[in-house]
Design a protein around this motif. Structure first.
Motif, mmCIF file in Angstrom:
data_model
loop_
_atom_site.group_PDB
_atom_site.id
_atom_site.type_symbol
_atom_site.label_atom_id
_atom_site.label_comp_id
_atom_site.label_asym_id
_atom_site.label_seq_id
_atom_site.Cartn_x
_atom_site.Cartn_y
_atom_site.Cartn_z
ATOM 1 N N GLY A 25 -6.334 4.610 -6.967
ATOM 2 C CA GLY A 25 -5.232 4.279 -7.487
ATOM 3 C C GLY A 25 -4.077 3.515 -6.839
ATOM 4 O O GLY A 25 -2.842 3.372 -6.957
ATOM 5 N N ASN A 26 -4.559 2.652 -5.617
ATOM 6 C CA ASN A 26 -3.873 2.141 -4.723
ATOM 7 C C ASN A 26 -2.422 2.693 -4.590
ATOM 8 O O ASN A 26 -1.174 2.092 -4.636
ATOM 9 N N VAL A 79 0.655 -0.801 0.165
ATOM 10 C CA VAL A 79 -0.510 -0.485 -0.885
ATOM 11 C C VAL A 79 -1.773 -0.206 -0.084
ATOM 12 O O VAL A 79 -2.219 -0.940 0.801
ATOM 13 N N GLN A 80 -2.047 1.101 -0.211
ATOM 14 C CA GLN A 80 -3.528 1.475 0.198
ATOM 15 C C GLN A 80 -4.679 1.118 -0.669
ATOM 16 O O GLN A 80 -5.113 1.849 -1.582
ATOM 17 N N ALA A 133 6.390 -3.962 -10.949
ATOM 18 C CA ALA A 133 6.912 -2.478 -11.642
ATOM 19 C C ALA A 133 5.984 -1.465 -11.129
ATOM 20 O O ALA A 133 6.558 -0.357 -10.976
ATOM 21 N N PRO A 134 4.725 -1.673 -11.033
ATOM 22 C CA PRO A 134 4.110 -0.420 -10.394
ATOM 23 C C PRO A 134 4.457 -0.169 -9.247
ATOM 24 O O PRO A 134 4.348 1.215 -8.793
#
Length: 165
Positions: A74-75, A68-69, A5-6
């Motif tokens: 906050g990725n 994704v960083q 979801a994120p």
């Protein structure tokens, strides 16, 4: 499911930026193939250079995904737009092999190893910069880059020997 979801939310936020993305209501693949083939036929008719192949077969739209960083707060997601299934992917690869010899090597590095070596060799007090690319090629000023290439090809350097696979 909760883990995805994120990721989907962050990707939706990126796609909501109407200055970079436009919602489409019709699949443009056939129109892209037709327009690209018209351009390819014109180029092939006017050039003594290696012939460009017409686009034939079935293709799809490109797609987006995000890396994704994890090293950033906050990725955040780094959007990646894959054009591999798109009708213009193979012609873009061919054009890349034609244009690569005209790109000057004196202001670009091809790997982090080259960057590390350049840092090691830079005298103290020198200036070294690294630029983070946003959305890969989305923000490259195309007209300016085309003019640089044209200047290099027609005004500055002799034509490089081009190796074709």
């Amino acid at each position: 499911m909760k883990i995805k979801a994120p990721y989907h939310h962050k990707l939706d936020e990126i796609l909501a930026d109407s200055s970079k993305f436009q919602r489409i209501t019709k699949n443009p693949v056939d129109d892209i193939k037709r327009d690209a083939n018209r351009i390819i036929e014109t180029i092939n008719a006017a050039s003594n250079a290696p012939q460009l192949m017409l686009i034939v077969g079935d293709y799809d739209l490109g797609y987006i995904y995000g890396n994704v960083q994890t090293h950033k707060p906050g990725n955040r997601l780094r959007p990646i737009i894959s054009q591999i299934p798109a009708p213009t992917y193979q012609i873009a690869k061919k054009l890349n092999t034609i244009l690569i010899p005209y790109i000057p090597d004196d202001h670009s590095l091809k790997s982090s190893a080259e960057f590390t070596e350049a840092l090691r060799m830079t005298p103290l007090g020198g200036v070294m910069t690294s630029m983070d690319v946003e959305s890969l090629f989305k923000n490259v000023p195309v007209d300016e880059k085309a003019q640089i290439i044209l200047d290099s090809v027609y005004r500055d350097d002799p034509t490089p020997s081009i190796k074709h696979p």
